[in-house]
Design a protein around this motif. Structure first.
Motif, PDB file in Angstrom:
ATOM      1  N   ASN A 190       7.391  10.372 -10.637  1.00 54.64           N
ATOM      2  CA  ASN A 190       6.650  10.395  -9.367  1.00 54.64           C
ATOM      3  C   ASN A 190       5.233  10.924  -9.558  1.00 54.64           C
ATOM      4  OD1 ASN A 190       7.390  13.139  -9.725  1.00 54.64           O
ATOM      5  ND2 ASN A 190       7.328  13.511  -7.503  1.00 54.64           N
ATOM      6  N   ASP A 191       4.658  10.590 -10.717  1.00 58.90           N
ATOM      7  CA  ASP A 191       3.283  11.002 -10.982  1.00 58.90           C
ATOM      8  C   ASP A 191       2.346   9.804 -10.829  1.00 58.90           C
ATOM      9  OD1 ASP A 191       3.939   9.528 -13.194  1.00 58.90           O
ATOM     10  OD2 ASP A 191       3.707  11.156 -14.649  1.00 58.90           O
ATOM     11  N   LEU A 192       1.089  10.011 -11.189  1.00 60.37           N
ATOM     12  CA  LEU A 192       0.099   8.966 -11.010  1.00 60.37           C
ATOM     13  C   LEU A 192       0.416   7.738 -11.849  1.00 60.37           C
ATOM     14  CD1 LEU A 192      -2.482   8.346  -9.476  1.00 60.37           C
ATOM     15  CD2 LEU A 192      -3.787   9.422 -11.329  1.00 60.37           C
ATOM     16  N   ASP A 193       0.912   7.946 -13.046  1.00 60.78           N
ATOM     17  CA  ASP A 193       1.295   6.822 -13.902  1.00 60.78           C
ATOM     18  C   ASP A 193       2.391   5.986 -13.239  1.00 60.78           C
ATOM     19  OD1 ASP A 193       1.481   5.371 -16.559  1.00 60.78           O
ATOM     20  OD2 ASP A 193       3.507   6.184 -16.424  1.00 60.78           O
ATOM     21  N   ALA A 194       3.358   6.652 -12.640  1.00 58.12           N
ATOM     22  CA  ALA A 194       4.432   5.933 -11.950  1.00 58.12           C
ATOM     23  C   ALA A 194       3.901   5.195 -10.736  1.00 58.12           C
ATOM     24  CB  ALA A 194       5.539   6.904 -11.545  1.00 58.12           C
ATOM     25  N   ALA A 195       2.974   5.807 -10.010  1.00 58.88           N
ATOM     26  CA  ALA A 195       2.393   5.148  -8.837  1.00 58.88           C
ATOM     27  C   ALA A 195       1.685   3.859  -9.235  1.00 58.88           C
ATOM     28  CB  ALA A 195       1.423   6.097  -8.129  1.00 58.88           C
ATOM     29  N   VAL A 196       0.953   3.889 -10.342  1.00 58.49           N
ATOM     30  CA  VAL A 196       0.249   2.699 -10.821  1.00 58.49           C
ATOM     31  C   VAL A 196       1.244   1.602 -11.180  1.00 58.49           C
ATOM     32  CG1 VAL A 196      -1.135   1.792 -12.734  1.00 58.49           C
ATOM     33  CG2 VAL A 196      -1.824   3.917 -11.580  1.00 58.49           C
ATOM     34  N   ARG A 197       2.299   1.958 -11.912  1.00 59.24           N
ATOM     35  CA  ARG A 197       3.289   0.958 -12.325  1.00 59.24           C
ATOM     36  C   ARG A 197       3.999   0.345 -11.115  1.00 59.24           C
ATOM     37  NH1 ARG A 197       7.237   3.394 -14.666  1.00 59.24           N
ATOM     38  NH2 ARG A 197       6.477   5.541 -14.801  1.00 59.24           N
ATOM     39  N   LYS A 198       4.380   1.159 -10.171  1.00 55.01           N
ATOM     40  CA  LYS A 198       5.095   0.661  -8.997  1.00 55.01           C
ATOM     41  C   LYS A 198       4.184  -0.188  -8.106  1.00 55.01           C
ATOM     42  CE  LYS A 198       8.540   4.401  -8.843  1.00 55.01           C
ATOM     43  NZ  LYS A 198       9.770   3.701  -8.415  1.00 55.01           N
ATOM     44  N   PHE A 199       2.955   0.220  -7.962  1.00 56.16           N
ATOM     45  CA  PHE A 199       2.016  -0.548  -7.146  1.00 56.16           C
ATOM     46  C   PHE A 199       1.758  -1.914  -7.788  1.00 56.16           C
ATOM     47  CE2 PHE A 199      -2.400  -0.312  -4.900  1.00 56.16           C
ATOM     48  CZ  PHE A 199      -1.964  -1.226  -3.955  1.00 56.16           C
ATOM     49  N   ARG A 200       1.605  -1.938  -9.100  1.00 55.26           N
ATOM     50  CA  ARG A 200       1.404  -3.216  -9.804  1.00 55.26           C
ATOM     51  C   ARG A 200       2.581  -4.154  -9.556  1.00 55.26           C
ATOM     52  NH1 ARG A 200       0.462  -1.423 -14.882  1.00 55.26           N
ATOM     53  NH2 ARG A 200      -1.798  -1.691 -14.670  1.00 55.26           N
ATOM     54  N   CYS A 201       3.796  -3.645  -9.688  1.00 53.98           N
ATOM     55  CA  CYS A 201       4.990  -4.463  -9.467  1.00 53.98           C
ATOM     56  C   CYS A 201       5.051  -4.945  -8.021  1.00 53.98           C
ATOM     57  CB  CYS A 201       6.242  -3.673  -9.834  1.00 53.98           C
ATOM     58  SG  CYS A 201       7.772  -4.645  -9.774  1.00 53.98           S
ATOM     59  N   CYS A 202       4.756  -4.068  -7.090  1.00 54.09           N
ATOM     60  CA  CYS A 202       4.727  -4.425  -5.669  1.00 54.09           C
ATOM     61  C   CYS A 202       3.778  -5.595  -5.421  1.00 54.09           C
ATOM     62  CB  CYS A 202       4.302  -3.200  -4.859  1.00 54.09           C
ATOM     63  SG  CYS A 202       3.932  -3.497  -3.122  1.00 54.09           S
ATOM     64  N   ALA A 203       2.601  -5.561  -6.034  1.00 51.49           N
ATOM     65  CA  ALA A 203       1.607  -6.609  -5.814  1.00 51.49           C
ATOM     66  C   ALA A 203       2.060  -7.945  -6.387  1.00 51.49           C
ATOM     67  CB  ALA A 203       0.264  -6.188  -6.419  1.00 51.49           C
ATOM     68  N   TYR A 204       2.748  -7.925  -7.521  1.00 53.88           N
ATOM     69  CA  TYR A 204       3.248  -9.188  -8.072  1.00 53.88           C
ATOM     70  C   TYR A 204       4.359  -9.772  -7.197  1.00 53.88           C
ATOM     71  CZ  TYR A 204       0.518  -9.219 -12.376  1.00 53.88           C
ATOM     72  OH  TYR A 204      -0.514  -9.295 -13.286  1.00 53.88           O
ATOM     73  N   LEU A 205       5.150  -8.929  -6.547  1.00 50.67           N
ATOM     74  CA  LEU A 205       6.122  -9.438  -5.585  1.00 50.67           C
ATOM     75  C   LEU A 205       5.412 -10.101  -4.400  1.00 50.67           C
ATOM     76  CD1 LEU A 205       8.768  -6.554  -5.469  1.00 50.67           C
ATOM     77  CD2 LEU A 205       9.027  -8.774  -6.535  1.00 50.67           C
ATOM     78  N   TRP A 206       4.350  -9.463  -3.906  1.00 49.22           N
ATOM     79  CA  TRP A 206       3.569 -10.075  -2.822  1.00 49.22           C
ATOM     80  C   TRP A 206       3.055 -11.451  -3.235  1.00 49.22           C
ATOM     81  CZ3 TRP A 206      -0.257  -5.418  -1.931  1.00 49.22           C
ATOM     82  CH2 TRP A 206       0.415  -4.382  -1.266  1.00 49.22           C
ATOM     83  N   GLN A 207       2.509 -11.532  -4.442  1.00 43.86           N
ATOM     84  CA  GLN A 207       1.923 -12.785  -4.917  1.00 43.86           C
ATOM     85  C   GLN A 207       2.973 -13.897  -4.953  1.00 43.86           C
ATOM     86  OE1 GLN A 207       0.872 -13.370  -9.164  1.00 43.86           O
ATOM     87  NE2 GLN A 207      -1.253 -13.539  -8.458  1.00 43.86           N
ATOM     88  N   ALA A 208       4.170 -13.573  -5.445  1.00 39.86           N
ATOM     89  CA  ALA A 208       5.249 -14.567  -5.497  1.00 39.86           C
ATOM     90  C   ALA A 208       5.711 -14.955  -4.099  1.00 39.86           C
ATOM     91  CB  ALA A 208       6.415 -14.015  -6.314  1.00 39.86           C
ATOM     92  N   PHE A 209       5.793 -13.980  -3.197  1.00 40.45           N
ATOM     93  CA  PHE A 209       6.191 -14.246  -1.810  1.00 40.45           C
ATOM     94  C   PHE A 209       5.212 -15.214  -1.148  1.00 40.45           C
ATOM     95  CE2 PHE A 209       5.896 -13.343   2.725  1.00 40.45           C
ATOM     96  CZ  PHE A 209       7.222 -13.368   3.128  1.00 40.45           C
ATOM     97  N   MET A 210       3.916 -14.935  -1.297  1.00 39.97           N
ATOM     98  CA  MET A 210       2.892 -15.809  -0.726  1.00 39.97           C
ATOM     99  C   MET A 210       3.077 -17.247  -1.200  1.00 39.97           C
ATOM    100  SD  MET A 210       0.286 -14.564   1.190  1.00 39.97           S
ATOM    101  CE  MET A 210      -0.704 -13.109   1.522  1.00 39.97           C
ATOM    102  N   SER A 211       3.196 -17.425  -2.492  1.00 35.98           N
ATOM    103  CA  SER A 211       3.318 -18.756  -3.067  1.00 35.98           C
ATOM    104  C   SER A 211       4.529 -19.498  -2.523  1.00 35.98           C
ATOM    105  CB  SER A 211       3.413 -18.643  -4.593  1.00 35.98           C
ATOM    106  OG  SER A 211       3.751 -19.881  -5.174  1.00 35.98           O
ATOM    107  N   GLU A 212       5.666 -18.829  -2.469  1.00 35.91           N
ATOM    108  CA  GLU A 212       6.893 -19.469  -1.986  1.00 35.91           C
ATOM    109  C   GLU A 212       6.767 -19.872  -0.526  1.00 35.91           C
ATOM    110  OE1 GLU A 212      10.880 -20.914  -2.064  1.00 35.91           O
ATOM    111  OE2 GLU A 212       9.340 -20.539  -3.595  1.00 35.91           O
ATOM    112  N   GLN A 213       6.151 -19.020   0.294  1.00 41.59           N
ATOM    113  CA  GLN A 213       6.028 -19.317   1.711  1.00 41.59           C
ATOM    114  C   GLN A 213       5.085 -20.496   1.971  1.00 41.59           C
ATOM    115  OE1 GLN A 213       7.496 -17.721   4.621  1.00 41.59           O
ATOM    116  NE2 GLN A 213       8.928 -17.266   2.980  1.00 41.59           N
TER     117      GLN A 213
END
Length: 732
Positions: A190-213
């Protein structure tokens, strides 16, 4: 609650309940409609009940497993080309029953990914590299292979469009620690490194969601691109260096205490009589931090900001350092969200299925149960990533809608990626994804957004690329809606509830012209008509009816989607939009440009008639413009020798436009926002005053509709012009 932040800081809270669109409406969530209620050519979400039927792709390349069962891919064709790093693949194996099955995806260069499968159905988020990607899918039941399939996908990055940029905002004295349960605290958790990794993954999910929709709605695999760089890639546990989404860490000049000030918390409600010491918000702090940061240009930038220093305060019952807000103005648009649910997000592709199935209860001693919708970790993941996507929608000019992500459909966000859900019995097919979709009106806005372009899209015309405001002109039949950039969407809302809409795209032009869609001649004229006639009686019948006392609004979207939506109240305009002159002409007034609210502003009306109308009013013979950075005043000289001044300023340079007897005023180009920034007068024979004043605000073209002539102007001003409206009458 969420907030849209635009010019004027308009607040806009998402409703807690989704409302179904009207039957037959173009924009109801497509999953709620029967085929007869969907506009021609708009696909319903693909059914998964019978592989190989219409709408279900035949197997790209499949082989039977130990039990000889065939695998089919539902939403992807073999050798398809996409422009994103992660792609949602839906498929099925016929004649299999089992609720604990799995599908394993093998890629030559990435670690294998495992996703749940139910009764033969599966969804998987597959990772792609630039070039050809040969994927192998293995369907497992009790550890034994039941079927295998192969799928080739070509991935070609498309860089010629503005990226969505990711930023983690931290206080000047922050340690970068976000809320997490006791068993998930510490370095890398739950440190800054973890926040960066989780945010990156979150954004790639958004990108895939957009494309599918966008793909499901017939507009290809459109999605935004992420700003990527070559660095150790945390989307796979091997941490190999690859092109991956860059996450900026921006250290604000504000302290953690300032971020966590309860007055800046969106959810905190001050008690009666409380005296606030600041009106700043989390959006204010994020905007300030991004503007101060050298790593992101503020020119035409789209930035989503995760506030690392959010904290759940169980005593106050408030998430400090958090706001769900999106929007902006000018060249910088933001989406802002707190980190209070980040503990529940996946940090890489291998964790996606685990996180979306995690039913661990939320312990409110340590964690927020945001809106009482995050009582389990999978629900917190939905609300955190899905509501953050909602704010990205506001960033991209989307408004609240009756259903979908821009309502509160993000509570079902997991269903887009998973064939199994903790709150659903049986396989989650595409038609079972409930609120996890973009409403059709969102789809149309996204179809034309500059961040969502495809390589095959033609270049934007000059008028499409600039911000152009809407003009609504009352006529004897109803209204004419005009926008120089072209109109893409007109929604009808009655008493603040969505009814129906008309959409204008390259894809539906032929159906408009053939009569398959309701359309007037001007709606058939172009892909994106610059003017649309609204026959009030016809539109009332088409929209299901309304009364004269109802609040009837048209929400308007232009081809220039950098411009926020405009709004017209039909009944209000029809009631106040005309008067009768001395010759019996019914004279209409346009909507006012500029607010007309400057201190000391005085309103003036000047009446003159066009030369193609039989009015006894004087003609316009000369226009005198006084201007500097803005328009100080305009003096109108008429054929009867009188002159009329709009605006009280007298400074600046002077430009005179003579209008001879064989010429006439054609139109006025006006840039306006809160006041009149600048303008240009143009005659029918092409004489021009030249542009005077500034270029702020949106461009408007003040011109009578076809078949109508000029009957004058009204306006106001103090030190400079702060409003203008045109008068016009129908030619007899």
């Amino acid at each position: 609650p969420c907030q849209t932040q635009r010019q004027g800081s308009a607040r806009d809270d998402a409703g807690s309940n989704q409302q179904a669109g009207a039957a037959g409406g173009f924009g109801a969530g497509l999953h709620t409609l029967a085929p007869s209620q969907v506009p021609p050519g708009v696909p319903l979400p693909i059914g998964q009940s019978n592989a190989g039927s219409e709408g279900v792709h035949a197997p790209a390349s499949a082989s039977a497993g130990d039990n000889g069962k065939q695998m089919s891919f539902i939403n992807v064709t073999n050798n398809e080309t996409v422009h994103q790093r992660f792609l949602i693949v839906c498929g099925q194996v016929a004649d299999i029953k089992g609720d604990q099955d799995k599908v394993v995806v093998h890629h030559p260069y990435f670690p294998p990914l495992t996703f749940p499968a139910v009764d033969g159905y599966f969804k998987a988020l597959v990772e792609l590299e630039s070039g050809a990607n040969d994927l192998k899918f293995v369907y497992l039941q009790n550890g034994a292979s039941q079927s295998q399939g192969k799928l080739s996908i070509n991935m070609t990055p498309y860089l010629d469009k503005p990226p969505l940029q990711l930023a983690v905002i931290v206080g000047s004295d922050s340690k970068g620690i976000f809320d997490a349960p006791p068993d998930a605290q510490g370095p890398g958790l739950n440190d800054l490194d973890a926040a960066v990794r989780k945010f990156r993954c979150c954004a790639y999910l958004w990108q895939a969601f957009m494309s599918e929709q966008l793909y499901r709605n017939g507009f290809g695999r459109r999605t935004f691109r992420l700003d990527e760089s070559f660095e150790p890639d945390t989307m796979a546990r091997d941490n190999a260096s690859r092109m991956t989404a860059r996450v900026h860490v921006i250290r604000s000049k504000r302290t953690v205490a300032e971020f966590q000030d309860k007055e800046r918390a969106q959810q905190w409600k001050p008690p009666a009589g409380y005296q606030r010491h600041t009106d700043e918000s989390q959006f204010t702090l994020a905007m300030e931090a991004v503007r101060d940061y050298d790593g992101i240009s503020s020119d035409d930038a789209y930035v989503v900001c995760l506030t690392a220093d959010s904290r759940w305060d169980p005593d106050l019952g408030v998430i400090l350092g958090h706001a769900a807000v999106g929007g902006g103005s000018g060249s910088l648009r933001l989406g802002v969200f707190g980190s209070h649910t980040t503990h529940s997000w996946p940090a890489n592709a291998e964790e996606i299925a685990t996180k979306f199935l995690d039913t661990t209860k939320t312990d409110t001693r340590y964690l927020a149960n945001d809106c009482n919708e995050c009582g389990e970790y999978w629900r917190a993941a939905n609300v955190g990533m899905g509501a953050f996507l909602h704010e990205c929608g506001h960033l991209m000019t989307l408004s609240h809608t009756p259903t979908g992500i821009m309502s509160r459909g993000f509570n079902d966000y997991n269903r887009t990626f998973m064939a199994r859900a903790p709150n659903f019995n049986g396989p989650v097919k595409q038609q079972d994804e409930a609120g996890s979709h973009w409403h059709r009106t969102d789809i149309i806005r996204l179809r034309h957004h500059p961040c969502m372009r495809l390589p095959t899209d033609p270049p934007l015309r000059e008028n499409e690329a600039r911000n152009s405001g809407f003009d609504a002109l009352v006529t004897e039949e109803g209204l004419i809606i005009q926008n120089d950039s072209g109109i893409t969407l007109i929604e009808v809302w009655v008493n603040d509830k969505y009814r129906i809409h008309r959409e204008y795209t390259a894809e539906n032009l032929e159906r408009r012209r053939s009569g398959a869609l309701p359309a007037s001649p001007d709606e058939m004229a172009a892909e994106f008509p610059q003017a649309v006639s609204v026959n009030v009686n016809e539109w009332r019948d088409w929209a299901g009816g309304w009364s004269e006392t109802d609040k009837v609004q048209l929400i308007l979207t232009s081809r220039s989607t950098a411009t926020d939506n405009s709004l017209v109240e039909i009944n209000k305009m029809l009631k106040q939009g005309s008067f009768t002159d001395q010759d019996g002409y019914r004279v209409f007034s346009s909507r006012q440009l500029g607010k007309g609210e400057m201190q000391g502003s005085e309103k003036t009306k000047v009446v003159f008639s066009g030369k193609d109308i039989g009015s006894s009013a004087p003609k316009l013979s000369r226009v005198e413009i006084h201007s500097g950075n803005f328009i100080d005043c305009v003096i109108f000289h008429l054929s009867d020798g009188t002159q009329h001044q709009i605006g009280k300023g007298t400074g600046g340079s002077v430009e005179v436009l003579e209008i001879p007897e064989d010429d006439d005023l054609d139109y006025i180009a006006v840039n306006s926002g809160w006041w009149i920034d600048g303008l240009e007068f143009v005659t029918r024979k092409g004489k021009r005053s030249g542009w005077k004043g500034g270029k702020g605000g949106d461009i408007h073209i003040m011109k009578p509709p076809k078949g109508y002539s000029w009957m004058g102007l009204s306006g106001s001003g103090a030190s400079w012009l702060d409003s203008l409206a045109l008068f016009y009458a129908k030619q007899k």
